[in-house]
Design a protein around this motif. Structure first.
Motif, PDB file in Angstrom:
ATOM      1  N   MET A   1       0.787  -1.219  -0.090  1.00  0.00           N
ATOM      2  CA  MET A   1       0.009  -0.086  -0.044  1.00  0.00           C
ATOM      3  C   MET A   1       0.865   1.377  -0.033  1.00  0.00           C
ATOM      4  N   LEU A   2       0.763   2.274  -0.777  1.00  0.00           N
ATOM      5  CA  LEU A   2       1.570   3.405  -1.004  1.00  0.00           C
ATOM      6  C   LEU A   2       1.374   4.637   0.233  1.00  0.00           C
ATOM      7  N   LYS A   3      -0.181   4.602   0.394  1.00  0.00           N
ATOM      8  CA  LYS A   3      -0.291   5.603   1.376  1.00  0.00           C
ATOM      9  C   LYS A   3      -0.083   7.083   0.984  1.00  0.00           C
ATOM     10  N   LEU A   4      -0.337   7.347  -0.250  1.00  0.00           N
ATOM     11  CA  LEU A   4      -0.368   8.429  -0.862  1.00  0.00           C
ATOM     12  C   LEU A   4      -1.387   9.796  -0.333  1.00  0.00           C
ATOM     13  N   ASN A   5      -2.039   9.420   0.455  1.00  0.00           N
ATOM     14  CA  ASN A   5      -3.008  10.400   1.172  1.00  0.00           C
ATOM     15  C   ASN A   5      -2.340  11.343   2.062  1.00  0.00           C
ATOM     16  N   LEU A   6      -2.477  12.979   1.808  1.00  0.00           N
ATOM     17  CA  LEU A   6      -1.903  13.664   2.471  1.00  0.00           C
ATOM     18  C   LEU A   6      -2.884  14.541   3.563  1.00  0.00           C
ATOM     19  N   LYS A   7      -2.323  14.947   4.495  1.00  0.00           N
ATOM     20  CA  LYS A   7      -3.363  15.601   5.697  1.00  0.00           C
ATOM     21  C   LYS A   7      -3.613  16.816   5.224  1.00  0.00           C
ATOM     22  N   ARG A   8      -4.886  17.322   5.336  1.00  0.00           N
ATOM     23  CA  ARG A   8      -5.288  18.369   4.680  1.00  0.00           C
ATOM     24  C   ARG A   8      -5.194  19.280   6.041  1.00  0.00           C
ATOM     25  N   LYS A   9      -4.531  20.501   5.523  1.00  0.00           N
ATOM     26  CA  LYS A   9      -4.620  21.723   6.650  1.00  0.00           C
ATOM     27  C   LYS A   9      -5.773  22.527   6.661  1.00  0.00           C
ATOM     28  N   GLY A  10      -5.998  23.220   7.739  1.00  0.00           N
ATOM     29  CA  GLY A  10      -7.062  23.877   8.187  1.00  0.00           C
ATOM     30  C   GLY A  10      -7.068  25.157   7.669  1.00  0.00           C
ATOM     31  N   LYS A  11      -8.205  25.924   7.481  1.00  0.00           N
ATOM     32  CA  LYS A  11      -8.072  27.263   7.024  1.00  0.00           C
ATOM     33  C   LYS A  11      -7.314  28.247   8.090  1.00  0.00           C
ATOM     34  N   ARG A  12      -6.428  28.976   7.486  1.00  0.00           N
ATOM     35  CA  ARG A  12      -5.927  30.067   8.345  1.00  0.00           C
ATOM     36  C   ARG A  12      -7.128  31.157   8.436  1.00  0.00           C
ATOM     37  N   ARG A  13      -7.578  31.594   9.738  1.00  0.00           N
ATOM     38  CA  ARG A  13      -8.342  32.682   9.779  1.00  0.00           C
ATOM     39  C   ARG A  13      -7.481  34.051  10.177  1.00  0.00           C
ATOM     40  N   VAL A  14      -7.874  34.790   9.214  1.00  0.00           N
ATOM     41  CA  VAL A  14      -7.310  36.403   9.547  1.00  0.00           C
ATOM     42  C   VAL A  14      -8.101  37.026  10.445  1.00  0.00           C
ATOM     43  N   PRO A  15      -7.444  37.732  11.429  1.00  0.00           N
ATOM     44  CA  PRO A  15      -7.804  38.360  12.260  1.00  0.00           C
ATOM     45  C   PRO A  15      -8.778  39.469  12.031  1.00  0.00           C
ATOM     46  N   THR A  16      -9.990  39.721  12.417  1.00  0.00           N
ATOM     47  CA  THR A  16     -10.917  40.856  11.961  1.00  0.00           C
ATOM     48  C   THR A  16     -10.372  42.135  12.191  1.00  0.00           C
ATOM     49  N   ARG A  17     -10.460  43.036  11.262  1.00  0.00           N
ATOM     50  CA  ARG A  17     -10.006  44.349  11.424  1.00  0.00           C
ATOM     51  C   ARG A  17     -10.946  45.347  11.252  1.00  0.00           C
ATOM     52  N   THR A  18     -10.829  46.343  12.129  1.00  0.00           N
ATOM     53  CA  THR A  18     -11.577  47.556  12.212  1.00  0.00           C
ATOM     54  C   THR A  18     -11.092  48.742  11.120  1.00  0.00           C
ATOM     55  N   PRO A  19     -11.456  48.774   9.820  1.00  0.00           N
ATOM     56  CA  PRO A  19     -11.049  49.812   8.878  1.00  0.00           C
ATOM     57  C   PRO A  19     -11.152  51.352   9.553  1.00  0.00           C
ATOM     58  N   LYS A  20     -10.064  51.918   9.550  1.00  0.00           N
ATOM     59  CA  LYS A  20     -10.116  53.218   9.751  1.00  0.00           C
ATOM     60  C   LYS A  20     -10.284  54.171   8.699  1.00  0.00           C
ATOM     61  N   PRO A  21     -11.267  54.883   8.658  1.00  0.00           N
ATOM     62  CA  PRO A  21     -11.213  56.038   7.450  1.00  0.00           C
ATOM     63  C   PRO A  21      -9.942  56.946   7.222  1.00  0.00           C
ATOM     64  N   LEU A  22      -9.814  57.097   5.915  1.00  0.00           N
ATOM     65  CA  LEU A  22      -8.506  58.231   5.889  1.00  0.00           C
ATOM     66  C   LEU A  22      -8.912  59.450   6.257  1.00  0.00           C
ATOM     67  N   SER A  23      -7.948  60.184   6.806  1.00  0.00           N
ATOM     68  CA  SER A  23      -8.224  61.548   7.378  1.00  0.00           C
ATOM     69  C   SER A  23      -8.130  62.381   6.006  1.00  0.00           C
ATOM     70  N   ALA A  24      -9.104  63.261   5.999  1.00  0.00           N
ATOM     71  CA  ALA A  24      -9.174  64.082   4.888  1.00  0.00           C
ATOM     72  C   ALA A  24      -8.550  65.319   5.658  1.00  0.00           C
ATOM     73  N   PRO A  25      -7.543  65.992   4.641  1.00  0.00           N
ATOM     74  CA  PRO A  25      -6.667  67.185   5.242  1.00  0.00           C
ATOM     75  C   PRO A  25      -7.729  68.314   5.059  1.00  0.00           C
ATOM     76  N   GLY A  26      -7.428  69.212   6.161  1.00  0.00           N
ATOM     77  CA  GLY A  26      -8.480  70.144   6.456  1.00  0.00           C
ATOM     78  C   GLY A  26      -7.882  71.696   5.827  1.00  0.00           C
ATOM     79  N   LYS A  27      -6.616  71.541   5.302  1.00  0.00           N
ATOM     80  CA  LYS A  27      -6.126  72.901   4.755  1.00  0.00           C
ATOM     81  C   LYS A  27      -4.732  72.605   3.862  1.00  0.00           C
ATOM     82  N   HIS A  28      -4.275  73.577   3.208  1.00  0.00           N
ATOM     83  CA  HIS A  28      -3.251  73.229   2.635  1.00  0.00           C
ATOM     84  C   HIS A  28      -2.025  73.045   3.046  1.00  0.00           C
ATOM     85  N   ASN A  29      -1.063  72.268   2.693  1.00  0.00           N
ATOM     86  CA  ASN A  29       0.001  71.669   3.040  1.00  0.00           C
ATOM     87  C   ASN A  29      -0.031  70.807   4.230  1.00  0.00           C
TER      88      ASN A  29
END
Length: 103
Positions: A1-29
């Motif tokens: 018997m060759l036993k060619l079965n491979l173990k399946r890796k579980g899905k890697r869970r990405v940690p949840t992120r809270t997106p922060k809005p880009l700050s809009a500049p209030g004046k020149h420079n």
């Protein structure tokens, strides 16, 4: 018997992120954006452009075109004309690895 079965890796869970809005500049420079672009002419000669924009009104502060560009050279001219910004936004490209941008 060759036993060619491979173990399946579980899905890697990405940690949840809270997106922060880009700050809009209030004046020149308050915030500038910089990016390099490159292209080639018909006969193969390559050139680059460095674009510097004011984030408040999207005004182009500088568009420098050359075969060899440094951010230092362009920033010195723009800072002498407009003053130093509070922040400069750039992408994570390899062209912005200069120590000169740290100050």
């Amino acid at each position: 018997m060759l036993k060619l079965n491979l173990k399946r890796k579980g899905k890697r869970r990405v940690p949840t992120r809270t997106p922060k809005p880009l700050s809009a500049p209030g004046k020149h420079n308050e915030s500038w954006s910089m990016d390099f672009m490159s292209d080639a002419l018909n006969y193969g000669h390559r050139y680059r452009t460095l674009n510097v924009l004011d984030g408040y009104n999207r005004q182009a502060l500088a568009i420098e075109v050359d075969t060899s560009l440094t951010a230092d050279r362009v920033l010195e001219k723009v800072i002498a004309w407009r003053g130093k910004p509070k922040q400069i936004r750039v992408d994570n490209g390899p062209e912005f690895t200069s120590n000169a941008l740290e100050s």
